[in-house]
Design a protein around this motif. Structure first.
Motif, PDB file in Angstrom:
ATOM      1  N   ARG A  27     -39.896  18.104 -13.060  1.00 56.96           N
ATOM      2  CA  ARG A  27     -40.600  19.296 -12.054  1.00 56.96           C
ATOM      3  C   ARG A  27     -41.773  19.999 -12.551  1.00 56.96           C
ATOM      4  O   ARG A  27     -42.655  20.245 -12.054  1.00 56.96           O
ATOM      5  N   TRP A  78     -41.224  25.404  -4.733  1.00 59.68           N
ATOM      6  CA  TRP A  78     -40.900  25.243  -6.188  1.00 59.68           C
ATOM      7  C   TRP A  78     -39.430  25.974  -6.348  1.00 59.68           C
ATOM      8  O   TRP A  78     -38.460  25.301  -6.926  1.00 59.68           O
ATOM      9  N   GLY A  79     -39.353  27.125  -6.047  1.00 61.60           N
ATOM     10  CA  GLY A  79     -38.095  27.938  -5.967  1.00 61.60           C
ATOM     11  C   GLY A  79     -37.238  27.492  -5.063  1.00 61.60           C
ATOM     12  O   GLY A  79     -35.899  27.205  -5.252  1.00 61.60           O
ATOM     13  N   SER A  81     -36.722  24.444  -3.787  1.00 59.88           N
ATOM     14  CA  SER A  81     -36.167  23.267  -4.535  1.00 59.88           C
ATOM     15  C   SER A  81     -35.144  23.409  -5.297  1.00 59.88           C
ATOM     16  O   SER A  81     -34.184  22.642  -5.758  1.00 59.88           O
ATOM     17  N   ALA A  82     -35.146  24.573  -6.010  1.00 59.67           N
ATOM     18  CA  ALA A  82     -34.243  24.709  -7.059  1.00 59.67           C
ATOM     19  C   ALA A  82     -33.096  25.579  -6.652  1.00 59.67           C
ATOM     20  O   ALA A  82     -32.227  25.752  -7.601  1.00 59.67           O
ATOM     21  N   TYR A  84     -33.391  28.820  -5.275  1.00 58.51           N
ATOM     22  CA  TYR A  84     -33.588  30.202  -5.537  1.00 58.51           C
ATOM     23  C   TYR A  84     -34.101  30.878  -4.137  1.00 58.51           C
ATOM     24  O   TYR A  84     -35.112  30.395  -3.704  1.00 58.51           O
ATOM     25  N   THR A 275     -38.774  30.286 -15.009  1.00 60.32           N
ATOM     26  CA  THR A 275     -37.515  29.917 -14.609  1.00 60.32           C
ATOM     27  C   THR A 275     -38.083  29.112 -13.161  1.00 60.32           C
ATOM     28  O   THR A 275     -37.050  28.192 -12.796  1.00 60.32           O
ATOM     29  N   TRP A 276     -38.869  29.833 -12.204  1.00 64.54           N
ATOM     30  CA  TRP A 276     -39.172  29.479 -10.991  1.00 64.54           C
ATOM     31  C   TRP A 276     -39.834  27.793 -11.090  1.00 64.54           C
ATOM     32  O   TRP A 276     -39.494  27.097 -10.135  1.00 64.54           O
ATOM     33  N   GLY A 279     -36.821  25.515 -13.153  1.00 67.92           N
ATOM     34  CA  GLY A 279     -35.370  25.425 -12.184  1.00 67.92           C
ATOM     35  C   GLY A 279     -34.331  25.341 -13.296  1.00 67.92           C
ATOM     36  O   GLY A 279     -33.562  24.551 -12.682  1.00 67.92           O
ATOM     37  N   PRO A 283     -28.737  28.005  -9.187  1.00 68.82           N
ATOM     38  CA  PRO A 283     -29.123  28.558  -7.937  1.00 68.82           C
ATOM     39  C   PRO A 283     -28.600  29.924  -7.825  1.00 68.82           C
ATOM     40  O   PRO A 283     -27.616  30.343  -8.012  1.00 68.82           O
TER      41      PRO A 283
END
Length: 376
Positions: A27, A78-79, A81-82, A84, A275-276, A279, A283
Protein backbone atom coordinates in the motif's frame (compact mmCIF):
# COMPACT_ATOMS: atom_id res chain seq x y z
CA UNK A 1 -1.67 -26.03 26.26
CA UNK A 2 0.14 -28.81 24.30
CA UNK A 3 3.46 -27.81 22.80
CA UNK A 4 2.33 -28.54 19.20
CA UNK A 5 -0.76 -26.35 19.60
CA UNK A 6 1.34 -23.55 21.05
CA UNK A 7 3.78 -23.72 18.14
CA UNK A 8 0.92 -23.78 15.64
CA UNK A 9 -0.57 -20.71 17.29
CA UNK A 10 2.76 -18.89 17.16
CA UNK A 11 3.21 -19.80 13.50
CA UNK A 12 -0.27 -18.56 12.65
CA UNK A 13 0.34 -15.28 14.48
CA UNK A 14 3.65 -14.80 12.68
CA UNK A 15 1.96 -15.51 9.33
CA UNK A 16 -0.78 -12.98 10.11
CA UNK A 17 1.77 -10.37 11.14
CA UNK A 18 3.75 -11.02 7.98
CA UNK A 19 0.63 -10.55 5.83
CA UNK A 20 -0.15 -7.25 7.57
CA UNK A 21 3.40 -5.99 7.03
CA UNK A 22 3.46 -7.06 3.39
CA UNK A 23 0.08 -5.48 2.70
CA UNK A 24 1.19 -2.29 4.42
CA UNK A 25 4.39 -2.18 2.38
CA UNK A 26 2.53 -2.71 -0.91
CA UNK A 27 0.00 0.00 0.00
CA UNK A 28 2.81 2.40 0.89
CA UNK A 29 4.63 1.77 -2.40
CA UNK A 30 1.42 2.28 -4.38
CA UNK A 31 0.64 5.54 -2.59
CA UNK A 32 4.15 6.87 -3.14
CA UNK A 33 3.79 6.13 -6.86
CA UNK A 34 0.31 7.64 -6.82
CA UNK A 35 1.67 10.87 -5.33
CA UNK A 36 4.58 10.94 -7.76
CA UNK A 37 2.24 10.94 -10.75
CA UNK A 38 -0.97 12.58 -9.50
CA UNK A 39 0.40 15.73 -7.86
CA UNK A 40 2.90 16.68 -10.61
CA UNK A 41 0.18 15.98 -13.21
CA UNK A 42 -2.19 18.34 -11.38
CA UNK A 43 0.50 21.04 -11.38
CA UNK A 44 1.17 20.50 -15.10
CA UNK A 45 -2.52 20.74 -15.96
CA UNK A 46 -2.81 23.97 -13.96
CA UNK A 47 0.19 25.44 -15.76
CA UNK A 48 -1.17 24.39 -19.16
CA UNK A 49 -4.51 26.04 -18.34
CA UNK A 50 -3.05 29.42 -17.41
CA UNK A 51 -4.23 31.04 -20.67
CA UNK A 52 -7.78 29.97 -19.74
CA UNK A 53 -7.28 31.56 -16.31
CA UNK A 54 -6.65 34.90 -18.06
CA UNK A 55 -9.50 34.56 -20.57
CA UNK A 56 -12.17 32.84 -18.48
CA UNK A 57 -11.31 32.64 -14.74
CA UNK A 58 -14.61 30.99 -13.65
CA UNK A 59 -14.10 28.11 -16.09
CA UNK A 60 -10.46 27.74 -15.06
CA UNK A 61 -11.34 27.46 -11.37
CA UNK A 62 -14.16 25.06 -12.20
CA UNK A 63 -11.73 22.71 -13.98
CA UNK A 64 -9.15 23.13 -11.21
CA UNK A 65 -11.83 22.25 -8.66
CA UNK A 66 -12.71 19.05 -10.51
CA UNK A 67 -9.06 17.94 -10.45
CA UNK A 68 -8.84 18.91 -6.78
CA UNK A 69 -11.88 16.75 -6.01
CA UNK A 70 -10.28 13.82 -7.85
CA UNK A 71 -7.10 14.18 -5.81
CA UNK A 72 -9.10 14.13 -2.60
CA UNK A 73 -10.97 11.12 -4.00
CA UNK A 74 -7.65 9.31 -4.34
CA UNK A 75 -6.92 9.96 -0.67
CA UNK A 76 -10.41 8.69 0.17
CA UNK A 77 -9.74 5.52 -1.82
CA UNK A 78 -6.79 4.65 0.40
CA UNK A 79 -9.06 4.38 3.43
CA UNK A 80 -11.91 2.86 1.46
CA UNK A 81 -9.68 0.05 0.19
CA UNK A 82 -8.63 -0.72 3.79
CA UNK A 83 -12.22 -0.97 4.96
CA UNK A 84 -12.36 2.41 6.69
CA UNK A 85 -15.89 3.56 5.95
CA UNK A 86 -18.21 6.32 7.21
CA UNK A 87 -21.67 6.26 8.76
CA UNK A 88 -23.49 9.61 8.69
CA UNK A 89 -26.04 10.89 11.21
CA UNK A 90 -28.19 13.95 11.71
CA UNK A 91 -29.29 16.28 8.93
CA UNK A 92 -28.61 15.61 5.26
CA UNK A 93 -26.13 18.26 4.15
CA UNK A 94 -26.45 17.34 0.47
CA UNK A 95 -29.52 19.59 0.39
CA UNK A 96 -27.31 22.68 0.84
CA UNK A 97 -24.30 21.59 -1.20
CA UNK A 98 -24.81 24.46 -3.67
CA UNK A 99 -24.97 27.14 -0.95
CA UNK A 100 -22.16 28.80 0.98
CA UNK A 101 -21.45 27.13 4.33
CA UNK A 102 -18.84 26.79 7.05
CA UNK A 103 -18.18 23.39 8.61
CA UNK A 104 -17.15 23.51 12.28
CA UNK A 105 -15.42 20.19 13.04
CA UNK A 106 -13.96 18.67 16.21
CA UNK A 107 -10.34 17.57 15.83
CA UNK A 108 -8.84 14.37 17.24
CA UNK A 109 -6.16 13.18 14.79
CA UNK A 110 -4.76 13.59 11.29
CA UNK A 111 -7.28 11.04 10.05
CA UNK A 112 -10.10 13.58 10.59
CA UNK A 113 -9.06 15.34 7.38
CA UNK A 114 -9.03 12.05 5.45
CA UNK A 115 -12.46 11.16 6.85
CA UNK A 116 -13.88 14.47 5.60
CA UNK A 117 -12.22 13.96 2.21
CA UNK A 118 -14.11 10.67 2.00
CA UNK A 119 -17.55 11.54 3.34
CA UNK A 120 -17.84 14.77 1.33
CA UNK A 121 -17.14 13.08 -2.01
CA UNK A 122 -20.84 12.45 -2.61
CA UNK A 123 -21.95 15.99 -1.69
CA UNK A 124 -22.10 17.40 -5.20
CA UNK A 125 -19.43 19.97 -6.03
CA UNK A 126 -18.85 20.88 -2.38
CA UNK A 127 -15.37 19.29 -2.34
CA UNK A 128 -14.37 20.93 -5.62
CA UNK A 129 -15.43 24.36 -4.33
CA UNK A 130 -14.13 23.89 -0.79
CA UNK A 131 -11.52 25.88 1.09
CA UNK A 132 -9.67 24.36 4.06
CA UNK A 133 -8.22 26.23 7.01
CA UNK A 134 -5.37 24.09 8.32
CA UNK A 135 -2.21 24.27 10.38
CA UNK A 136 0.73 25.80 8.50
CA UNK A 137 2.75 22.59 8.90
CA UNK A 138 0.60 21.01 6.15
CA UNK A 139 2.12 23.50 3.72
CA UNK A 140 5.31 21.43 3.83
CA UNK A 141 3.69 18.06 3.11
CA UNK A 142 3.43 16.43 -0.29
CA UNK A 143 -0.08 17.88 -0.68
CA UNK A 144 1.04 21.40 0.22
CA UNK A 145 1.60 22.56 -3.36
CA UNK A 146 -1.93 21.46 -4.29
CA UNK A 147 -3.46 23.34 -1.35
CA UNK A 148 -1.46 26.46 -2.20
CA UNK A 149 -2.70 26.43 -5.79
CA UNK A 150 -6.27 25.66 -4.79
CA UNK A 151 -6.31 28.54 -2.31
CA UNK A 152 -6.49 26.81 1.08
CA UNK A 153 -5.30 28.89 4.04
CA UNK A 154 -2.46 27.82 6.33
CA UNK A 155 -2.71 29.31 9.80
CA UNK A 156 0.02 29.56 12.45
CA UNK A 157 -0.99 28.73 16.01
CA UNK A 158 0.12 30.59 19.12
CA UNK A 159 -0.61 33.92 20.82
CA UNK A 160 2.35 35.64 19.19
CA UNK A 161 0.92 34.94 15.71
CA UNK A 162 -2.81 35.28 16.43
CA UNK A 163 -3.57 38.90 15.48
CA UNK A 164 -1.47 38.85 12.32
CA UNK A 165 -2.90 35.50 11.24
CA UNK A 166 -6.46 36.78 11.56
CA UNK A 167 -5.60 39.80 9.39
CA UNK A 168 -3.99 37.51 6.82
CA UNK A 169 -7.05 35.25 6.87
CA UNK A 170 -9.38 38.19 6.21
CA UNK A 171 -7.22 39.34 3.29
CA UNK A 172 -7.00 35.78 1.95
CA UNK A 173 -10.79 35.43 1.97
CA UNK A 174 -11.28 38.77 0.24
CA UNK A 175 -8.78 37.85 -2.49
CA UNK A 176 -9.49 34.17 -3.04
CA UNK A 177 -12.90 33.05 -1.79
CA UNK A 178 -15.48 34.43 -4.22
CA UNK A 179 -13.03 35.11 -7.05
CA UNK A 180 -12.49 31.32 -7.18
CA UNK A 181 -16.19 30.51 -6.63
CA UNK A 182 -15.62 28.80 -3.30
CA UNK A 183 -18.71 27.56 -1.43
CA UNK A 184 -17.71 25.65 1.70
CA UNK A 185 -14.99 26.26 4.28
CA UNK A 186 -13.72 23.59 6.68
CA UNK A 187 -12.56 24.90 10.06
CA UNK A 188 -11.30 23.08 13.16
CA UNK A 189 -12.04 25.70 15.86
CA UNK A 190 -10.24 23.82 18.64
CA UNK A 191 -6.93 24.82 17.05
CA UNK A 192 -5.24 21.44 17.51
CA UNK A 193 -5.68 17.78 18.38
CA UNK A 194 -7.78 16.79 21.39
CA UNK A 195 -4.95 14.98 23.17
CA UNK A 196 -2.68 18.02 22.91
CA UNK A 197 -5.17 20.69 23.94
CA UNK A 198 -7.42 18.93 26.47
CA UNK A 199 -5.43 19.76 29.60
CA UNK A 200 -4.99 23.42 28.65
CA UNK A 201 -8.66 23.71 27.72
CA UNK A 202 -9.81 22.21 31.01
CA UNK A 203 -7.58 24.61 32.96
CA UNK A 204 -9.05 27.55 31.00
CA UNK A 205 -12.58 26.26 31.66
CA UNK A 206 -11.94 25.99 35.40
CA UNK A 207 -10.49 29.49 35.53
CA UNK A 208 -13.43 31.01 33.63
CA UNK A 209 -16.23 28.96 35.20
CA UNK A 210 -16.95 27.06 31.97
CA UNK A 211 -18.03 23.42 31.60
CA UNK A 212 -15.41 20.69 32.06
CA UNK A 213 -15.07 18.87 28.73
CA UNK A 214 -13.28 15.58 28.06
CA UNK A 215 -14.27 14.53 24.50
CA UNK A 216 -13.70 17.96 22.91
CA UNK A 217 -11.92 21.17 23.91
CA UNK A 218 -13.25 24.72 24.11
CA UNK A 219 -13.04 26.32 20.66
CA UNK A 220 -11.11 29.40 19.68
CA UNK A 221 -13.32 32.16 18.34
CA UNK A 222 -10.94 34.28 16.25
CA UNK A 223 -11.02 32.49 12.88
CA UNK A 224 -14.78 31.87 13.08
CA UNK A 225 -15.36 35.56 13.75
CA UNK A 226 -13.26 36.54 10.73
CA UNK A 227 -15.14 34.11 8.47
CA UNK A 228 -18.52 35.45 9.54
CA UNK A 229 -17.60 39.12 9.40
CA UNK A 230 -16.03 38.72 5.94
CA UNK A 231 -18.45 36.36 4.20
CA UNK A 232 -21.88 37.11 5.65
CA UNK A 233 -23.89 39.56 3.56
CA UNK A 234 -25.94 41.89 5.74
CA UNK A 235 -29.33 43.34 4.95
CA UNK A 236 -30.04 47.07 5.19
CA UNK A 237 -31.02 46.72 8.85
CA UNK A 238 -27.67 45.04 9.61
CA UNK A 239 -29.07 41.53 10.09
CA UNK A 240 -27.51 38.63 8.13
CA UNK A 241 -29.09 37.62 4.82
CA UNK A 242 -29.27 33.87 5.31
CA UNK A 243 -31.45 30.90 4.46
CA UNK A 244 -33.84 28.86 6.52
CA UNK A 245 -32.87 25.31 7.55
CA UNK A 246 -36.50 24.26 7.06
CA UNK A 247 -36.42 25.49 3.46
CA UNK A 248 -33.15 24.37 1.81
CA UNK A 249 -34.25 25.83 -1.55
CA UNK A 250 -34.06 29.39 -0.20
CA UNK A 251 -31.31 31.39 -1.89
CA UNK A 252 -29.40 34.46 -0.83
CA UNK A 253 -25.99 35.85 -1.48
CA UNK A 254 -23.17 35.29 0.96
CA UNK A 255 -22.60 32.73 3.66
CA UNK A 256 -25.89 31.00 4.50
CA UNK A 257 -25.21 28.04 6.77
CA UNK A 258 -23.11 26.74 9.64
CA UNK A 259 -22.70 22.95 9.55
CA UNK A 260 -21.83 21.71 13.02
CA UNK A 261 -19.89 18.51 12.29
CA UNK A 262 -18.95 15.94 14.94
CA UNK A 263 -16.59 13.04 14.18
CA UNK A 264 -16.66 9.97 16.45
CA UNK A 265 -14.45 6.89 16.36
CA UNK A 266 -15.38 3.54 17.96
CA UNK A 267 -13.94 3.30 21.50
CA UNK A 268 -12.65 6.88 21.08
CA UNK A 269 -9.67 5.54 19.12
CA UNK A 270 -9.05 7.99 16.26
CA UNK A 271 -7.45 7.00 12.97
CA UNK A 272 -4.23 8.80 12.09
CA UNK A 273 -2.77 9.34 8.63
CA UNK A 274 -0.27 6.48 9.07
CA UNK A 275 -3.11 4.02 9.69
CA UNK A 276 -5.01 5.44 6.71
CA UNK A 277 -2.02 4.86 4.45
CA UNK A 278 -0.75 1.50 5.70
CA UNK A 279 -4.13 0.00 6.58
CA UNK A 280 -2.87 -2.05 9.52
CA UNK A 281 -5.98 -1.49 11.67
CA UNK A 282 -8.95 -3.77 11.14
CA UNK A 283 -11.85 -2.33 9.07
CA UNK A 284 -13.41 0.53 11.04
CA UNK A 285 -16.57 2.59 10.70
CA UNK A 286 -16.14 6.27 11.54
CA UNK A 287 -19.32 8.10 12.50
CA UNK A 288 -20.03 11.70 11.44
CA UNK A 289 -22.93 13.76 12.78
CA UNK A 290 -24.25 16.92 11.08
CA UNK A 291 -26.44 19.72 12.37
CA UNK A 292 -27.30 22.72 10.17
CA UNK A 293 -27.77 26.25 11.50
CA UNK A 294 -29.07 29.07 9.26
CA UNK A 295 -26.74 32.04 9.46
CA UNK A 296 -29.58 34.32 10.59
CA UNK A 297 -29.65 32.37 13.88
CA UNK A 298 -25.90 32.77 14.51
CA UNK A 299 -24.45 35.79 16.40
CA UNK A 300 -21.79 37.34 14.21
CA UNK A 301 -19.39 38.88 16.70
CA UNK A 302 -18.29 39.53 20.26
CA UNK A 303 -19.24 37.64 23.39
CA UNK A 304 -22.51 36.43 21.89
CA UNK A 305 -20.58 34.59 19.14
CA UNK A 306 -18.18 33.13 21.72
CA UNK A 307 -21.09 31.90 23.85
CA UNK A 308 -22.80 30.40 20.79
CA UNK A 309 -19.62 28.62 19.72
CA UNK A 310 -18.97 27.32 23.24
CA UNK A 311 -22.52 25.96 23.31
CA UNK A 312 -21.93 24.03 20.10
CA UNK A 313 -18.92 22.26 21.60
CA UNK A 314 -20.76 21.59 24.85
CA UNK A 315 -23.38 19.89 22.69
CA UNK A 316 -20.61 17.96 20.90
CA UNK A 317 -19.46 16.74 24.32
CA UNK A 318 -22.94 15.35 24.95
CA UNK A 319 -23.16 13.79 21.50
CA UNK A 320 -19.81 12.04 21.89
CA UNK A 321 -20.54 10.89 25.45
CA UNK A 322 -23.78 9.32 24.22
CA UNK A 323 -21.99 7.71 21.26
CA UNK A 324 -19.19 6.20 23.36
CA UNK A 325 -21.77 4.80 25.76
CA UNK A 326 -24.27 3.41 23.25
CA UNK A 327 -22.46 3.17 19.91
CA UNK A 328 -24.92 5.58 18.28
CA UNK A 329 -25.69 9.28 18.27
CA UNK A 330 -28.87 10.39 20.09
CA UNK A 331 -32.00 11.23 18.07
CA UNK A 332 -32.53 14.85 17.11
CA UNK A 333 -35.17 16.92 18.84
CA UNK A 334 -38.60 15.67 17.80
CA UNK A 335 -37.28 12.27 16.66
CA UNK A 336 -37.95 8.99 18.45
CA UNK A 337 -34.93 7.24 16.98
CA UNK A 338 -31.73 8.44 15.37
CA UNK A 339 -31.32 7.39 11.75
CA UNK A 340 -27.92 6.70 10.21
CA UNK A 341 -26.90 6.62 6.55
CA UNK A 342 -24.04 4.55 5.19
CA UNK A 343 -21.78 6.66 3.00
CA UNK A 344 -20.64 4.78 -0.09
CA UNK A 345 -18.10 5.34 -2.84
CA UNK A 346 -18.14 3.82 -6.32
CA UNK A 347 -15.19 1.46 -6.70
CA UNK A 348 -15.43 1.90 -10.48
CA UNK A 349 -15.10 5.68 -10.11
CA UNK A 350 -12.13 5.28 -7.76
CA UNK A 351 -10.39 3.01 -10.28
CA UNK A 352 -11.10 5.50 -13.07
CA UNK A 353 -9.58 8.49 -11.28
CA UNK A 354 -6.54 6.44 -10.25
CA UNK A 355 -6.12 5.27 -13.84
CA UNK A 356 -6.48 8.84 -15.11
CA UNK A 357 -3.72 9.93 -12.70
CA UNK A 358 -1.27 7.30 -13.94
CA UNK A 359 -2.13 7.92 -17.60
CA UNK A 360 -1.67 11.66 -17.04
CA UNK A 361 1.67 11.03 -15.39
CA UNK A 362 2.81 8.99 -18.38
CA UNK A 363 1.53 11.66 -20.80
CA UNK A 364 3.30 14.55 -19.05
CA UNK A 365 6.49 12.53 -18.69
CA UNK A 366 6.44 11.81 -22.45
CA UNK A 367 5.78 15.48 -23.27
CA UNK A 368 8.59 16.72 -21.02
CA UNK A 369 10.97 14.08 -22.34
CA UNK A 370 10.15 15.10 -25.93
CA UNK A 371 10.70 18.79 -25.11
CA UNK A 372 14.02 17.96 -23.47
CA UNK A 373 15.25 16.08 -26.53
CA UNK A 374 14.13 18.91 -28.82
CA UNK A 375 16.02 21.48 -26.77
CA UNK A 376 19.18 19.45 -26.14
Amino acid sequence: MPRDASMAGSTEEARRLGCVLLRGLLRFVFMVLNNLVAIPSYVCYVLALQPLRLLDPPRFWYLEGIMYKWLLGMVASWGWSAGYTVMEWGEDIRAISEDEAVMLVNHQATGDVCTLMMCLQDKGQAVAQMMWLMDHIFKYTNFGIVSLIHGDFFIRQGKSHRDRQLLLLKKHLENNYRSRDRKWIVLFPEGGFLRKRRETSQAFAKKNNLPFLTHVTLPRVGATGVLLSTLVVRQENGSPAGGDARCPDSKSKGLQWIIDTTIAYPKAEPIDIQTWILGYRKPTVTHVHYRIFPIKDVPLEGDRLADWLYQRFIEKEGLLAHFYETGAFPPAEGQKEAVSREMTLSSVWLVLIQSFAFLSGYMWYSILQYCYHCLF
